[in-house]
Design a protein around this motif. Structure first.
Motif, PDB file in Angstrom:
ATOM      1  N   GLN A 265       0.760  -1.203   0.068  1.00  0.00           N
ATOM      2  CA  GLN A 265       0.012   0.006  -0.120  1.00  0.00           C
ATOM      3  C   GLN A 265       0.709   1.213   0.038  1.00  0.00           C
TER       4      GLN A 265
ATOM      5  N   THR B  72       0.902   7.750  -6.608  1.00  0.00           N
ATOM      6  CA  THR B  72       0.208   7.827  -7.648  1.00  0.00           C
ATOM      7  C   THR B  72       0.889   8.151  -8.656  1.00  0.00           C
TER       8      THR B  72
ATOM      9  N   ASP C  49      -8.856  14.739  -0.240  1.00  0.00           N
ATOM     10  CA  ASP C  49      -8.306  13.165  -0.717  1.00  0.00           C
ATOM     11  C   ASP C  49      -8.049  12.563   0.605  1.00  0.00           C
ATOM     12  N   PRO C  50      -9.043  11.492   0.836  1.00  0.00           N
ATOM     13  CA  PRO C  50      -8.854  10.730   2.165  1.00  0.00           C
ATOM     14  C   PRO C  50      -8.017   9.624   1.984  1.00  0.00           C
ATOM     15  N   ALA C  51      -7.121   9.584   0.921  1.00  0.00           N
ATOM     16  CA  ALA C  51      -6.042   8.600   0.835  1.00  0.00           C
ATOM     17  C   ALA C  51      -4.837   9.040   0.344  1.00  0.00           C
ATOM     18  N   CYS C  52      -4.691  10.210   0.916  1.00  0.00           N
ATOM     19  CA  CYS C  52      -3.811  11.146   0.248  1.00  0.00           C
ATOM     20  C   CYS C  52      -2.117  10.601   0.111  1.00  0.00           C
TER      21      CYS C  52
ATOM     22  N   THR D  45       1.420  10.409  -0.151  1.00  0.00           N
ATOM     23  CA  THR D  45       2.532  11.426  -0.054  1.00  0.00           C
ATOM     24  C   THR D  45       1.845  12.887  -0.564  1.00  0.00           C
TER      25      THR D  45
ATOM     26  N   ASN E 111       1.229  13.299  -3.431  1.00  0.00           N
ATOM     27  CA  ASN E 111       1.566  13.770  -4.772  1.00  0.00           C
ATOM     28  C   ASN E 111       0.229  13.809  -5.893  1.00  0.00           C
TER      29      ASN E 111
ATOM     30  N   ASP F 141      -1.009   6.303   7.408  1.00  0.00           N
ATOM     31  CA  ASP F 141       0.510   5.839   7.440  1.00  0.00           C
ATOM     32  C   ASP F 141       0.923   7.243   7.652  1.00  0.00           C
TER      33      ASP F 141
ATOM     34  N   LEU G 257       4.039   8.262   5.447  1.00  0.00           N
ATOM     35  CA  LEU G 257       3.750   9.055   4.177  1.00  0.00           C
ATOM     36  C   LEU G 257       2.877  10.252   4.687  1.00  0.00           C
TER      37      LEU G 257
ATOM     38  N   GLN H   6      -5.140   9.934  10.482  1.00  0.00           N
ATOM     39  CA  GLN H   6      -5.951   9.147  11.025  1.00  0.00           C
ATOM     40  C   GLN H   6      -6.530   7.887   9.933  1.00  0.00           C
TER      41      GLN H   6
ATOM     42  N   LEU I  30     -11.551   6.083   7.481  1.00  0.00           N
ATOM     43  CA  LEU I  30     -12.658   5.230   7.359  1.00  0.00           C
ATOM     44  C   LEU I  30     -13.479   5.572   8.910  1.00  0.00           C
TER      45      LEU I  30
ATOM     46  N   ASP J 227      -6.754   8.130  -4.836  1.00  0.00           N
ATOM     47  CA  ASP J 227      -6.321   6.762  -5.525  1.00  0.00           C
ATOM     48  C   ASP J 227      -6.407   5.733  -4.342  1.00  0.00           C
TER      49      ASP J 227
ATOM     50  N   TYR K  66     -10.555  -4.118   4.786  1.00  0.00           N
ATOM     51  CA  TYR K  66     -10.256  -3.386   6.088  1.00  0.00           C
ATOM     52  C   TYR K  66     -10.522  -3.913   7.256  1.00  0.00           C
TER      53      TYR K  66
ATOM     54  N   PHE L  48     -14.592   3.286   1.356  1.00  0.00           N
ATOM     55  CA  PHE L  48     -13.684   4.435   0.754  1.00  0.00           C
ATOM     56  C   PHE L  48     -14.824   5.308   0.107  1.00  0.00           C
TER      57      PHE L  48
HETATM   58  N1  SAM Z   1      -2.300   9.302  -4.035  1.00  0.00           N
HETATM   59  C1  SAM Z   1      -1.226   9.042  -3.018  1.00  0.00           C
HETATM   60  C2  SAM Z   1      -0.048   9.430  -3.680  1.00  0.00           C
HETATM   61  O1  SAM Z   1      -0.157  10.306  -4.390  1.00  0.00           O
HETATM   62  O2  SAM Z   1       0.867   9.464  -2.821  1.00  0.00           O
HETATM   63  C3  SAM Z   1      -1.139   7.432  -2.911  1.00  0.00           C
HETATM   64  C4  SAM Z   1      -2.441   6.800  -2.332  1.00  0.00           C
HETATM   65  S1  SAM Z   1      -2.039   4.902  -2.106  1.00  0.00           S
HETATM   66  C5  SAM Z   1      -2.514   4.371  -3.596  1.00  0.00           C
HETATM   67  C6  SAM Z   1      -3.347   4.799  -0.858  1.00  0.00           C
HETATM   68  C7  SAM Z   1      -3.033   5.189   0.408  1.00  0.00           C
HETATM   69  O3  SAM Z   1      -4.260   4.725   1.321  1.00  0.00           O
HETATM   70  C8  SAM Z   1      -1.982   4.838   1.049  1.00  0.00           C
HETATM   71  O4  SAM Z   1      -1.043   6.112   1.338  1.00  0.00           O
HETATM   72  C9  SAM Z   1      -2.512   4.247   2.454  1.00  0.00           C
HETATM   73  O5  SAM Z   1      -1.720   4.291   3.445  1.00  0.00           O
HETATM   74  C10 SAM Z   1      -3.822   4.647   2.457  1.00  0.00           C
HETATM   75  N2  SAM Z   1      -4.851   3.891   3.445  1.00  0.00           N
HETATM   76  C11 SAM Z   1      -4.975   2.706   3.251  1.00  0.00           C
HETATM   77  N3  SAM Z   1      -5.983   2.402   4.338  1.00  0.00           N
HETATM   78  C12 SAM Z   1      -6.438   3.609   4.703  1.00  0.00           C
HETATM   79  C13 SAM Z   1      -7.296   4.148   5.833  1.00  0.00           C
HETATM   80  N4  SAM Z   1      -7.990   2.939   6.621  1.00  0.00           N
HETATM   81  N5  SAM Z   1      -7.198   5.215   6.127  1.00  0.00           N
HETATM   82  C14 SAM Z   1      -6.630   6.095   5.635  1.00  0.00           C
HETATM   83  N6  SAM Z   1      -5.683   5.889   4.822  1.00  0.00           N
HETATM   84  C15 SAM Z   1      -5.565   4.643   4.213  1.00  0.00           C
END
Ligand code: SAM
Length: 328
Positions: free
Chosen positions: A92, A96, A122-125, A127, A129, A150, A153, A173, A176, A190, A196, A220
């Motif tokens: 993970q 992106t 962006d809830p899964a941001c 880095t 990027n 993470d 990250l 955090q 979810l 992304d 989960y 998500f």
């Molecule tokens: N768009 C990001 C970038 O440009 O770096 C990459 C996203 S990556 C594909 C998916 C992200 O979802 C990971 O950074 C991971 O840590 C995060 N993630 C996974 N489960 C999560 C959760 N329950 N809550 C928050 N983040 C979560």
């Protein structure tokens, strides 16, 4: 954008990170976050060893941050992060890809042609990027929010945003869980793909699985819709198999009730090591007063981003679709 600048800055970050990694016995990826912070504050940190401080102070004399543009900073940072993620980290830990992030920036601009102000989340941001690539392409006043679970990250995201002078409010955090955040105009992510682990929290979602762990990518999407204003848009990078999995029917019904499917664009397969990991961009509109499903959804299979002729052709078609279905 000057590619020499990107290379130069990457080399600076790489050298600083390598020194930090060696002296502090950390991973290279953590050291990149440290190097970016040192660069932003233009000083080493008090708690660093004297030798490292001296090395970094000397190294800082070789760089003048002001001469770099936002996109140059983003790309140099991305190169260092990619180096840190290579081979080493968990599945993970994925950033992106640049081409995809830039393309999503273009789509975002087309989704909000008339708006002068936007709130984006962006809830899964990761880095940041993707988020900063999109922000850098918008000619609007934007309030941006990012969240990731993470810690490394998050540190990278914060340092990345600081260096680009991007004002992003970060939440560190589990995304979810609830946020103290008013619904936004645009949710983008992304999506992390997989299960989960928190079955109790999963029950807060309609899309939870009855028998086993729920799919985090499904949750998500539901969480994204919760934090989108009625009539607002969502754009997700999703696995191609999203609508074919064992829980796809539940997802389909849920989406039919709450959203309009605006489009689905299949990303070039050449971007992915294996076909089963291939992804698409899904564009949704949350249902609201006066919203309606477009007559035809925007559906396309994108050619390799390197194939400029084919790409120009598809962009022409996408532009036409927007003119016909979504112009202000
Ligand atoms: N768009 C990001 C970038 O440009 O770096 C990459 C996203 S990556 C594909 C998916 C992200 O979802 C990971 O950074 C991971 O840590 C995060 N993630 C996974 N489960 C999560 C959760 N329950 N809550 C928050 N983040 C979560």
């Amino acid at each position: 954008m000057d590619h020499k600048h990107v290379e130069e800055l990457f080399e600076w970050i790489d050298e600083a990170a390598t020194a930090i990694e060696y002296q502090e016995n950390s991973t290279y990826l953590e050291a990149v976050a440290g190097a970016l912070d040192v660069l932003f504050h233009h000083a080493p940190f008090d708690d660093m060893a004297d030798l490292l401080k001296q090395q970094l102070e000397k190294h800082l004399k070789d760089i003048e941050l002001n001469k770099y543009e936002k996109e140059e900073i983003r790309k140099a940072t991305q190169l260092a992060i990619l180096k840190g993620m290579k081979g080493a980290t968990q599945q993970q830990h994925l950033i992106t890809p640049d081409t995809v992030a830039m393309f999503m920036g273009y789509l975002t601009q087309r989704l909000f042609p008339g708006e002068k102000e936007l709130r984006i989340f962006d809830p899964a941001c990761g880095t940041a990027n993707l988020l900063t690539a999109v922000l850098n392409q918008l000619d609007k006043k934007v309030a941006a929010y990012g969240s990731d679970v993470d810690e490394t990250l998050m540190k990278l995201a914060l340092a990345n945003a600081n260096l680009q002078k991007s004002e992003i409010e970060f939440f560190h955090q589990d995304s979810l869980r609830p946020f103290l955040l008013e619904p936004v105009d645009f949710v983008l992510a992304d999506l992390p793909v997989g299960y989960y682990p928190d079955d109790v929290q999963a029950k807060e979602f309609t899309l939870h699985a009855e028998e086993e762990h729920s799919y985090s990518h499904h949750l998500f999407i539901e969480q994204g819709l919760r934090y989108t204003k009625p009539g607002g848009f969502l754009m997700f990078i999703i696995p191609n198999f999203l609508f074919e999995s064992d829980q796809a029917q539940q997802l389909n019904e849920f989406l039919r009730e709450h959203a309009h499917i605006f489009g689905m664009l299949q990303l070039p397969e050449s971007l992915f090591k294996e076909e089963k990991h291939a992804k698409s961009i899904l564009i949704l509109q949350k249902k609201g007063e006066g919203t309606k499903t477009p007559k035809e959804a925007l559906l396309a299979k994108l050619p390799s981003f390197k194939n400029h002729t084919a790409m120009a052709d598809i962009l022409g078609q996408i532009n036409q679709w927007f003119e016909k279905n979504h112009s202000s």
